[in-house]
Design an enzyme around this catalytic site. Structure first.
Site, PDB file in Angstrom:
ATOM      1  N   LEU A 204      28.893 115.507  65.022  1.00 33.58           N
ATOM      2  CA  LEU A 204      28.299 114.321  64.382  1.00 33.58           C
ATOM      3  C   LEU A 204      27.594 114.768  63.107  1.00 33.58           C
ATOM      4  O   LEU A 204      26.779 115.688  63.150  1.00 33.58           O
ATOM      5  CB  LEU A 204      27.273 113.653  65.301  1.00 33.58           C
ATOM      6  CG  LEU A 204      27.765 112.859  66.510  1.00 33.58           C
ATOM      7  CD1 LEU A 204      26.577 112.439  67.366  1.00 33.58           C
ATOM      8  CD2 LEU A 204      28.552 111.640  66.054  1.00 33.58           C
ATOM      9  N   HIS A 205      27.904 114.121  61.998  1.00 37.64           N
ATOM     10  CA  HIS A 205      27.189 114.473  60.776  1.00 37.64           C
ATOM     11  C   HIS A 205      27.045 113.316  59.792  1.00 37.64           C
ATOM     12  O   HIS A 205      26.230 113.381  58.876  1.00 37.64           O
ATOM     13  CB  HIS A 205      27.894 115.640  60.064  1.00 37.64           C
ATOM     14  CG  HIS A 205      29.162 115.237  59.370  1.00 37.64           C
ATOM     15  ND1 HIS A 205      30.348 115.071  60.030  1.00 37.64           N
ATOM     16  CD2 HIS A 205      29.419 114.961  58.070  1.00 37.64           C
ATOM     17  CE1 HIS A 205      31.288 114.724  59.185  1.00 37.64           C
ATOM     18  NE2 HIS A 205      30.756 114.635  57.981  1.00 37.64           N
ATOM     19  N   ARG A 206      27.807 112.242  59.955  1.00 38.14           N
ATOM     20  CA  ARG A 206      27.762 111.182  58.950  1.00 38.14           C
ATOM     21  C   ARG A 206      26.429 110.445  59.006  1.00 38.14           C
ATOM     22  O   ARG A 206      25.942 110.100  60.088  1.00 38.14           O
ATOM     23  CB  ARG A 206      28.924 110.203  59.147  1.00 38.14           C
ATOM     24  CG  ARG A 206      30.266 110.848  58.857  1.00 38.14           C
ATOM     25  CD  ARG A 206      31.405 109.849  58.814  1.00 38.14           C
ATOM     26  NE  ARG A 206      32.645 110.553  58.512  1.00 38.14           N
ATOM     27  CZ  ARG A 206      33.074 110.860  57.295  1.00 38.14           C
ATOM     28  NH1 ARG A 206      32.345 110.496  56.248  1.00 38.14           N
ATOM     29  NH2 ARG A 206      34.188 111.511  57.103  1.00 38.14           N
ATOM     30  N   ARG A 239      21.535 118.842  59.432  1.00 37.10           N
ATOM     31  CA  ARG A 239      20.909 117.528  59.254  1.00 37.10           C
ATOM     32  C   ARG A 239      20.829 116.787  60.575  1.00 37.10           C
ATOM     33  O   ARG A 239      19.817 116.133  60.882  1.00 37.10           O
ATOM     34  CB  ARG A 239      21.693 116.697  58.236  1.00 37.10           C
ATOM     35  CG  ARG A 239      21.059 115.314  57.979  1.00 37.10           C
ATOM     36  CD  ARG A 239      21.754 114.541  56.876  1.00 37.10           C
ATOM     37  NE  ARG A 239      23.125 114.207  57.230  1.00 37.10           N
ATOM     38  CZ  ARG A 239      24.184 114.589  56.529  1.00 37.10           C
ATOM     39  NH1 ARG A 239      24.033 115.341  55.450  1.00 37.10           N
ATOM     40  NH2 ARG A 239      25.398 114.237  56.894  1.00 37.10           N
TER      41      ARG A 239
END
Length: 367
Positions: A204-206, A239
């Site tokens: 997951l990064h968006r 992030r």
């Protein structure tokens, strides 16, 4: 012919590596320079990829770092302009759809330099995605549009861009096929104490998924519930880890691959991660590139987004678009676990896309 390639994020490195090799194999025809904008600046997520992919050190490093979309785009343009003026390339080659891609294309075009876009024509139709804006703008000004599949060709034909459309295949798959033997040799499942095909992988990064606490919490819970006891390895983007900690969601994570929760690891190098997904039973992701890689590997993929710019992976692969609603995510994971995927290679996803790109350059710029 002098070609200058611009990369800034990890997916760019994977795509430009085979192109750099194909150009280097013809030193009598090509002089290739590489610019790293520094859009991804974490050494674990940037330098490690260069090492794994045998990419030469960049000729120029702009060091733009993180920031807003406007800040990154402007910083790349300001840093790249003097490089282009000094190098005077015949073509600037850009890959993918990140901010560095847009910034480099704009800067080159305003200096009267031809632009070649690798992965042209991908469309999700979702203009809330920064990447969709980037890819549409880049295609609108590019002189050469290198596409991955027939659906990308059709998108560009409808838009009628000024550049020449050339389907060459998928350079990301060039890298996958080149690196798969070494990645398999790492035996990542055994290193993690897990059986092959006995675990899932989550990425997951968006921002749309990780910057909202409710959405992030729902996704983490839905993946755990949908996996139904199957261990899920979660290499965490910096992030994303920061958001999980700030939102008080760290209890969803585990440091035990056999225990409850998601088994959190640090970011992995390219070969490590490729070995990990190759041995997985299912992959759950909001990444674009993983949808393509799992198609070729024959690993079922659940895409945690409402749309995809890579619909060929749904039509010809084992990709499912689940969205982010918890019940839909759980259902998609259950379906993926229940059905077997087969390795598929769409047309021209054969490991020779970079060679075709070099051939096109020879054709368009004869000596």
């Amino acid at each position: 012919m002098r070609i200058l390639s611009v990369v800034g994020a990890r997916p760019n490195f994977v795509k430009v590596a085979p192109i750099a090799r194909a150009l280097a194999a013809r030193p009598d025809r090509f002089e290739h320079r590489l610019v790293h904008t520094g859009q991804h600046y974490d050494g674990r997520m940037s330098d490690a990829f260069f090492a794994d992919l045998n990419l030469p050190d960049p000729d120029y490093h702009l060091g733009v770092g993180s920031g807003s979309h406007a800040h990154q785009t402007a910083a790349v343009m300001l840093g790249l302009e003097p490089v282009l003026e000094a190098v005077a390339p015949d073509v600037v080659l850009v890959v993918g759809d990140v901010n560095s891609t847009l910034a480099a294309a704009l800067t080159a075009k305003k200096l009267g330099i031809a632009v070649a876009h690798v992965e042209a024509g991908l469309r999700s139709g979702d203009m809330t995605m920064p990447e969709e804006i980037n890819r549409r703008c880049v295609d609108a000004i590019s002189d050469i549009l290198f596409t991955t599949d027939r659906l990308a060709d059709e998108n560009l034909a409808r838009e009628n861009p000024p550049g020449r459309i050339v389907r060459v295949g998928n350079v990301m798959i060039d890298t996958l096929l080149d690196q798969l033997p070494a990645a398999s040799g790492l035996d990542m499942p055994t290193r993690l104490g897990l059986p092959a095909k006995g675990y899932g992988v989550l990425t997951l990064h968006r921002p749309a998924n990780v910057e909202n606490r409710d959405i992030l919490a729902d996704l983490l819970d839905a993946v755990r519930a949908g996996a139904d006891g199957l261990p899920v390895v979660f290499p965490i983007h910096p992030r994303t880890r920061g958001r999980i900690e700030a939102f008080g969601l760290a209890d969803r994570l585990s440091d035990d691959p056999h225990g409850p929760g998601l088994f959190a690891t640090e970011p992995l190098g390219y070969r490590e991660f490729l070995g990990l997904i190759h041995g997985a039973r299912v992959v759950m992701t909001d990444s674009g590139g993983l949808q393509e890689e799992t198609t070729v590997l024959g690993v079922p993929c659940v895409t945690l987004r409402e749309t995809t710019e890579r619909p060929i992976t749904v039509l010809e692969g084992g990709n499912r678009i689940a969205g982010v609603a918890p019940l839909a995510v759980r259902a998609a994971i259950a379906e993926a676990l229940d059905r077997r995927a087969e390795p598929r290679r769409p047309a021209l996803w054969d490991g020779h896309a970079a060679q075709r790109i070099a051939d096109v350059f020879c054709e368009l710029y004869p000596s």
